[in-house]
Write a protein that holds these residues in place. Structure first.
Motif, PDB file in Angstrom:
ATOM      1  N   SER A 114       0.826  -1.206   0.000  1.00  0.00           N
ATOM      2  CA  SER A 114       0.000   0.000   0.000  1.00  0.00           C
ATOM      3  C   SER A 114       0.859   1.254   0.000  1.00  0.00           C
ATOM      4  CB  SER A 114      -0.909   0.013   1.231  1.00  0.00           C
ATOM      5  OG  SER A 114      -0.157   0.220   2.410  1.00  0.00           O
ATOM      6  N   ASP A 115       0.296   2.349  -0.504  1.00  0.00           N
ATOM      7  CA  ASP A 115       1.010   3.622  -0.479  1.00  0.00           C
ATOM      8  C   ASP A 115       1.274   4.074   0.956  1.00  0.00           C
ATOM      9  OD1 ASP A 115       0.859   3.615  -3.191  1.00  0.00           O
ATOM     10  OD2 ASP A 115      -0.689   5.150  -3.343  1.00  0.00           O
ATOM     11  N   GLU A 116       0.348   3.743   1.858  1.00  0.00           N
ATOM     12  CA  GLU A 116       0.444   4.249   3.224  1.00  0.00           C
ATOM     13  C   GLU A 116       1.482   3.508   4.058  1.00  0.00           C
ATOM     14  OE1 GLU A 116      -2.343   3.087   1.802  1.00  0.00           O
ATOM     15  OE2 GLU A 116      -3.221   5.016   1.213  1.00  0.00           O
ATOM     16  N   GLY A 117       1.876   2.325   3.658  1.00  0.00           N
ATOM     17  CA  GLY A 117       2.817   1.557   4.474  1.00  0.00           C
ATOM     18  C   GLY A 117       3.776   0.721   3.669  1.00  0.00           C
TER      19      GLY A 117
ATOM     20  N   MET B 146       7.300   5.567   6.420  1.00  0.00           N
ATOM     21  CA  MET B 146       6.790   6.064   7.699  1.00  0.00           C
ATOM     22  C   MET B 146       7.094   7.556   7.796  1.00  0.00           C
ATOM     23  SD  MET B 146       7.601   3.050  10.471  1.00  0.00           S
ATOM     24  CE  MET B 146       6.683   3.991  11.703  1.00  0.00           C
ATOM     25  N   PRO B 147       6.297   8.400   7.150  1.00  0.00           N
ATOM     26  CA  PRO B 147       6.619   9.835   7.097  1.00  0.00           C
ATOM     27  C   PRO B 147       6.499  10.560   8.426  1.00  0.00           C
ATOM     28  CG  PRO B 147       4.466   9.397   6.115  1.00  0.00           C
ATOM     29  CD  PRO B 147       5.087   8.062   6.379  1.00  0.00           C
ATOM     30  N   ASP B 148       5.764  10.001   9.386  1.00  0.00           N
ATOM     31  CA  ASP B 148       5.568  10.675  10.674  1.00  0.00           C
ATOM     32  C   ASP B 148       6.771  10.409  11.583  1.00  0.00           C
ATOM     33  OD1 ASP B 148       4.767  11.820  13.016  1.00  0.00           O
ATOM     34  OD2 ASP B 148       2.924  10.628  13.239  1.00  0.00           O
TER      35      ASP B 148
ATOM     36  N   TYR C 127      11.296   7.408   4.935  1.00  0.00           N
ATOM     37  CA  TYR C 127      11.466   5.973   5.145  1.00  0.00           C
ATOM     38  C   TYR C 127      12.320   5.671   6.365  1.00  0.00           C
ATOM     39  CZ  TYR C 127       9.294   4.936   0.708  1.00  0.00           C
ATOM     40  OH  TYR C 127       8.378   4.816  -0.304  1.00  0.00           O
ATOM     41  N   LEU C 128      11.917   4.635   7.091  1.00  0.00           N
ATOM     42  CA  LEU C 128      12.755   4.049   8.122  1.00  0.00           C
ATOM     43  C   LEU C 128      13.385   2.782   7.552  1.00  0.00           C
ATOM     44  CD1 LEU C 128      10.941   4.285  11.577  1.00  0.00           C
ATOM     45  CD2 LEU C 128      13.003   5.464  10.836  1.00  0.00           C
ATOM     46  N   PHE C 129      14.689   2.660   7.763  1.00  0.00           N
ATOM     47  CA  PHE C 129      15.437   1.497   7.288  1.00  0.00           C
ATOM     48  C   PHE C 129      15.917   0.685   8.487  1.00  0.00           C
ATOM     49  CE2 PHE C 129      15.614   4.377   3.763  1.00  0.00           C
ATOM     50  CZ  PHE C 129      15.718   3.594   2.634  1.00  0.00           C
ATOM     51  N   GLU C 130      15.806  -0.624   8.372  1.00  0.00           N
ATOM     52  CA  GLU C 130      16.391  -1.529   9.348  1.00  0.00           C
ATOM     53  C   GLU C 130      17.483  -2.330   8.653  1.00  0.00           C
ATOM     54  OE1 GLU C 130      13.522  -4.059  11.155  1.00  0.00           O
ATOM     55  OE2 GLU C 130      12.179  -2.417  11.713  1.00  0.00           O
TER      56      GLU C 130
ATOM     57  N   PRO D  94       8.133  10.980  -1.784  1.00  0.00           N
ATOM     58  CA  PRO D  94       7.084  10.217  -1.100  1.00  0.00           C
ATOM     59  C   PRO D  94       6.588   9.075  -1.972  1.00  0.00           C
ATOM     60  CG  PRO D  94       6.696  12.566  -0.861  1.00  0.00           C
ATOM     61  CD  PRO D  94       7.825  12.412  -1.841  1.00  0.00           C
ATOM     62  N   ALA D  95       6.204   7.979  -1.307  1.00  0.00           N
ATOM     63  CA  ALA D  95       5.759   6.792  -2.046  1.00  0.00           C
ATOM     64  C   ALA D  95       4.489   7.085  -2.821  1.00  0.00           C
ATOM     65  CB  ALA D  95       5.502   5.640  -1.072  1.00  0.00           C
ATOM     66  N   THR D  96       4.426   6.545  -4.001  1.00  0.00           N
ATOM     67  CA  THR D  96       3.194   6.618  -4.768  1.00  0.00           C
ATOM     68  C   THR D  96       3.025   5.328  -5.535  1.00  0.00           C
ATOM     69  OG1 THR D  96       2.022   7.686  -6.578  1.00  0.00           O
ATOM     70  CG2 THR D  96       4.409   7.851  -6.604  1.00  0.00           C
TER      71      THR D  96
END
Length: 408
Positions: free
Chosen positions: A276-279, A300-302, A362-365, A398-400
């Motif tokens: 999904s675009d949101e996650g 995770m933009p927040d 983005y958060l990267f692990e 941002p993801a799209t």
């Protein structure tokens, strides 16, 4: 689970020695007396040839054919009871890779033939499915069931544990038991190249052959993808993951380039956890013989949730692998934008490492499982290279999903 059930059911059969006649035949092949159970086969089928690079008809037919053969939309596919019943219906034995294999005949929803060997974790299945020609025609509309303009094909697949199914042969009809034994032996002895792979999560099909055009992987059921049921891609799908000219697999959204190798770690797969675009959440895995490295990129933009999210992710990983000893906190060694890092020894004696960093939205692990403490130096260098790569790249847009959806 079903493989273990079949092994138990087959032990009595495997204990029976070969006959003298079988000892003189290729692979010590021994046909057993015709059983009253199972499914009789005409033994007229021959292997189909798939020459790389695949043209569009070959690409679509092979991918859709494998999906339609192994995916059961009714939910009434192979059950443990079906396979246990097949385990009581042996039809032949043969030798391969220094062990004795027993070939069983299935009926009902079970594969028409199943081959297992005591002490082996892999099993082989011959499954009836649509011809690649009819599968390719279905692929153009993807509505209803495939037509039947050609006789059904038979797909030889293998599986070990929870790994994807691997396809080794497609026959234009039911093959003779001796031909099937030879082809299973070639696969078991690593003398045969796989054609494709299938994972039921997301209906993921990956081609192991090059194509003249078109993507080498696809999620036929993208709605089935989730963090708890991630889809496995062994090749780029052209939307979520694209291939650069240098062989990198590039993630949609984050732009992370999953390179073929880092030091001794070689790329083996991409997992899709959220489309999904949101996650949007994609992860790339590299491995050595007994160690692994994963990079996970999550939209995770927040930024206000970073601290709580990182603490929870570390807790989840420590709970999943267990902690027998916390190791001294090893810093990246440079001024890197690492939000948190943790090193520990898990319940199996592996060294677990985890770094979390942010780039843009983005958060990267960066996670590793190192087989022994002597692997820490090599593993640390790979982790540092990945951290450098992530932090040095331009922040992604941002993801799209619009471009990806257009390709569907």
């Amino acid at each position: 689970m079903f493989v273990r059930s079949l092994v138990v059911a087959a032990l009595a059969c495997l204990a029976t020695p070969f006959s003298a006649a079988a000892a003189d035949s290729p692979r010590m092949f021994q046909a057993l007396p015709p059983p009253s159970c199972g499914t009789p086969l005409a033994a007229t089928g021959k292997p189909l040839t798939f020459k790389a690079p695949l043209d569009e008809a070959g690409r679509a037919g092979l991918m859709a054919g494998l999906f339609l053969t192994l995916h059961d939309p009714t939910g009434q596919g192979w059950s443990e009871a079906d396979l246990k019943a097949a385990g009581g219906c042996p039809v032949a034995r043969f030798a391969a890779d220094d062990v004795v294999w027993t070939l069983f005949s299935g009926a009902g929803n079970a594969p028409v033939r199943v081959a297992i060997a005591t002490g082996r974790g892999d099993a082989y299945f011959l499954v009836r499915g649509p011809s690649p020609i009819d599968a390719a025609a279905w692929s153009r509309t993807r509505r209803g069931l495939p037509g039947a303009t050609a006789p059904p094909a038979y797909y030889l697949v293998s599986r070990q544990g929870d790994e994807p199914f691997f396809l080794f042969k497609v026959y234009d009809g039911p093959p003779a038991a001796t031909l099937l034994a030879d082809d299973i032996a070639a696969a078991a002895e690593a003398k045969a190249e796989g054609l494709a792979a299938y994972g039921d999560d997301g209906g993921a099909v990956s081609l192991l052959l090059e194509t003249a055009a078109g993507p080498r992987a696809e999620l036929f059921r993208p709605s089935g993808v989730s963090v708890s049921t991630p889809a496995t891609l062994l090749a780029p799908d052209g939307g979520l993951v694209t291939e650069a000219r240098n062989g990198d697999w590039v993630f949609r959204g984050s732009g992370f380039a999953c390179r073929p190798a880092y030091g001794p770690f070689e790329r083996i797969r991409v997992q899709v956890l959220d489309i999904s675009d949101e996650g949007l959440d994609l992860a790339c895995t590299w491995s050595t013989q007994d160690s692994w490295t994963v990079v996970d990129a999550t939209f995770m933009p927040d930024k206000s949730t970073d601290k709580a999210y990182v603490a929870e992710r570390i807790r989840q990983e420590e709970e999943a692998y267990g902690v027998t000893r916390s190791l001294s906190k090893l810093r990246p060694g440079r001024d890197e934008p690492v939000l948190a890092g943790r090193w520990w020894m898990d319940k199996d004696g592996q060294i677990q490492t985890m770094y979390v960093l942010r780039r843009g939205d983005y958060l990267f692990e960066v996670r590793q499982g190192l087989a022994r403490e002597s692997d820490i130096d090599a593993g640390s260098k790979v982790a540092l290279d990945l951290i450098d790569q992530i932090s040095a790249a331009d922040a992604p847009a941002p993801a799209t999903g619009e471009a990806w959806r257009r390709q569907r």
